[in-house]
Scaffold this active site. Structure first.
Site, PDB file in Angstrom:
ATOM      1  N   CYS A 109       5.454  11.170 -14.325  1.00 13.98           N
ATOM      2  CA  CYS A 109       6.046  12.129 -13.386  1.00 13.98           C
ATOM      3  C   CYS A 109       5.035  13.195 -12.973  1.00 13.98           C
ATOM      4  CB  CYS A 109       7.296  12.771 -13.984  1.00 13.98           C
ATOM      5  SG  CYS A 109       7.016  13.601 -15.563  1.00 13.98           S
ATOM      6  N   HIS A 165       9.364  17.329 -18.012  1.00 15.52           N
ATOM      7  CA  HIS A 165       9.452  16.519 -16.801  1.00 15.52           C
ATOM      8  C   HIS A 165       8.956  17.316 -15.598  1.00 15.52           C
ATOM      9  CE1 HIS A 165      10.794  13.321 -14.239  1.00 15.52           C
ATOM     10  NE2 HIS A 165      11.696  14.060 -13.619  1.00 15.52           N
TER      11      HIS A 165
END
Length: 482
Positions: A113, A430
Site C-alpha cells: 500500500c 496502512h
C-alpha cells in the site's frame, strides 16, 4: 355509435367512430392518436361553434357520415434513437474511465500500500505523465540499466491506470522497484514487509530525475527538478564565535516538524526551516553550535510537504509515530517562507491575482502597478513549471507545461493530493492516497477500491487519533499568465 370523417390539414381520416356514450374529450383523444394534435390544441368545427370537451352529443346533432373539420398543430414527432442504449460495461475501457470520472485502483501485492499510494499521488501530475510518455524505449548511455527499467515501468503503469476501470496489478513495476532498491523487497516470516511511503516517493523521484533529463540550449533540463524542486537559501550563524556563512541547496520537499507547540502546518514549516548544527568552529578550534535558517529562493510547480511523524525510539529500538493533530489548509501561501529576493519577484504576480479575484467580486483593479499590464491578464492553474534558479516565478511550456504563454507563480498553492498513514508504527499500518481530480472531485484510492470523497473529508486527515492522518501533502501552484 356514429361514424364520421375528419379533415385535418390536407389529410382526411374516414370511418372515425364516435362513442356517444362518452364525452367529446374521448373522441379528441382518438384524434390525438391519429394526428398527433393534443386535445387542448384541437378545434373541431361544428354548426354553431366549436366542439367542447364536456358537450352532450345529443344536443350537438352530429349525423352519421358527416365530415368534421379540425384545426391544430401536432406535437413534434420524437425520432427513434439512431443507436440503442449503451451500457457502461459495453463501452471501450478508455470511455469507461471518462464516464466514471477517475482512473483505476492498484492491487495490493502484500504490504504494498505504501507503493500504491505513492504511485496514485504522482500519477495525478499531468506534466509528469507527459514527460514519461515521451520517454524513449532505448536507454541513454549515461543512465544505468535499472534506472531505465524503473522509468519505463512507471510509464507503462501510468498508461495502464489511464485506460482501465478495473484494478491494475503493479507487479511488473514492483519487481523493477525491488531490483533498483532491494530494501523494498525485504521479507519477514516469509511475507513482504511494510515500507515507508516517503522513502518510496523520494527514491522514485530521484530515479525519474536522472532519467527524464531533456537536452536544451542551456544544457540538460531536469524535468523532475522543474516540477518538484525547491531551492533553499540558508544562513548559518554561530552566536558564540560570530562566524557566518551561506549556502544554497535543492530539495524535493519541505518538512513539517511536529512538537507540542505545533498545531498547524504553517507553524511546523517554520520549525522545519530552522535547525541547530554542531560542527567545528575554525576560530574557536572546537565544536560549537550553529543556527541554520533557510528560506525558499525558487518555487516549484508542485510543492511537496512531509509531516515528520516518525522518529527513532531508543528505548524500544524501533520507529515510533507522533499522533498529534496538525491542521493543514486547502490553500497554502508560502510567501512568509520566501527569501527577500523571491518576495520582490512575487509582488507583481500576486497583485495580478488579487486584481483578478477582485474583479470576480466586482471590485476595481489597482490602477498603479509597476511592471504589469491591466489588460489581457488571465489566471491559470500554473501552466508549465518552474524554470529554475533565478527564474523561480517564471513558467513556460518548455519545462513540461501545456501553455505557449509564460506564466508566473504567486506563492499560493492549492492542495491536490494527500498520502495518509493509519496505525501507530511506521513498520505496520496502512497507506492510502486521496487525490483531487480535474473535475474538482476528490477520490480516495485505498489500493484497488477507489471511492469518491467530499472536500470536508480531506480536511479531517489531520491526525489526533487512530484514523488516517496526513503524512505527505502535495500542493499545485496557482499562477497568472499575461
Amino acid at each position: 355509435m356514429l361514424t364520421v370523417s375528419v379533415k385535418w390539414q390536407k389529410e382526411v381520416f374516414s370511418k372515425v367512430e364516435i362513442d356517444t356514450s362518452q364525452p367529446p374529450f374521448v373522441f379528441k383523444c382518438q384524434l390525438y392518436d391519429l394526428t398527433g394534435v393534443p386535445p387542448e390544441r384541437q378545434k373541431i368545427m361544428l354548426k354553431g361553434g366549436l366542439l367542447k370537451d364536456n358537450d352532450d352529443w345529443s344536443t350537438v346533432k352530429v349525423k352519421e357520415g358527416q365530415r368534421l373539420m379540425m384545426m391544430g398543430t401536432a406535437d413534434e414527432i420524437v425520432k427513434a434513437p439512431e443507436k440503442g442504449p449503451v451500457f457502461m460495461e459495453d463501452l471501450p475501457e478508455e470511455e469507461q474511465v471518462a464516464a466514471v470520472g477517475h482512473t483505476a485502483g492498484l492491487s495490493n501485492l502484500g504490504n504494498t500500500c505504501y507503493m500504491n499510494s505513492t504511485i496514485q499521488c504522482l500519477h495525478s501530475v499531468p506534466e509528469l505523465k507527459s514527460a514519461l510518455l515521451k520517454y524513449p524505449s532505448d536507454r541513454r548511455n549515461d543512465l544505468d540499466q535499472t534506472s531505465h527499467m524503473l522509468t519505463a515501468a512507471t510509464r507503462e503503469l501510468f498508461k495502464d491506470l489511464d485506460k482501465s476501470v478495473k484494478s491494475v496489478s503493479p507487479a511488473q513495476f514492483w519487481m523493477v522497484l525491488c531490483k533498483k532498491y532491494p530494501q523494498f523487497g525485504q521479507l519477514h516470516n516469509g511475507a513482504f514487509m511494510q515500507q515507508d511511503a516517503e522513502e518510496c516517493w523520494t527514491q522514485l523521484l530521484y530515479t525519474l530525475s536522472q532519467s527524464l533529463r531533456l537536452p536544451n540550449l542551456s544544457g540538460n533540463l531536469d524535468t523532475v527538478k522543474a516540477l518538484f524542486g525547491i531551492e533553499l537559501a540558508s544562513r548559518i550563524h554561530c552566536q558564540e564565535s560570530g562566524e557566518e556563512s551561506s549556502e544554497t541547496e535543492s530539495v524535493y520537499s519541505l518538512k513539517c516538524h511536529i512538537s507540542q507547540e505545533v498545531n498547524h502546518l504553517h507553524e511546523g514549516l517554520k520549525h522545519g526551516l530552522k535547525s541547530e548544527l554542531e560542527k567545528v568552529s575554525p576560530s574557536l578550534g572546537r565544536s560549537a553550535i550553529y543556527l541554520k535558517e533557510s528560506y525558499i529562493n525558487a518555487l516549484p510547480r508542485y510543492l511537496t510537504i512531509q509531516f515528520v511523524r516518525f522518529f527513532w525510539k531508543r528505548e524500544s529500538n524501533q520507529k515510533a509515530k507522533i499522533l498529534r493533530k496538525v491542521d493543514y489548509p486547502l490553500e497554502l501561501d508560502v510567501y512568509d517562507f520566501c527569501s527577500e529576493d523571491l518576495r520582490k519577484k512575487l509582488e507583481a504576480p500576486r497583485q495580478i491575482l488579487r486584481d483578478e479575484e477582485g474583479k470576480k467580486l466586482g471590485l476595481k483593479a489597482k490602477e498603479s502597478r509597476s511592471g504589469s499590464k491591466d489588460n489581457d491578464v488571465k489566471m491559470t492553474d500554473g501552466e508549465g513549471s518552474s524554470s529554475g534558479i533565478g527564474e523561480s516565478t517564471k513558467m513556460t511550456s518548455e519545462e513540461g507545461g501545456s501553455s505557449d504563454k509564460e506564466s508566473e507563480l504567486t506563492g499560493i498553492y492549492d492542495l491536490v493530493a494527500v498520502l495518509t498513514h493509519q496505525g501507530r508504527s511506521a513498520d505496520s499500518g496502512h497507506y492510502v492516497a486521496w487525490v483531487k481530480q480535474e473535475s474538482g472531485k476528490w477520490i480516495e484510492f485505498d489500493d484497488d477500491k477507489p471511492k469518491p470523497k467530499r472536500e470536508e473529508d480531506i480536511t479531517r486527515l489531520s491526525g489526533g487519533g487512530d484514523w488516517h492522518m496526513a503524512y505527505i501533502c502535495m500542493y499545485k501552484a496557482r499562477a497568472v499568465a499575461n
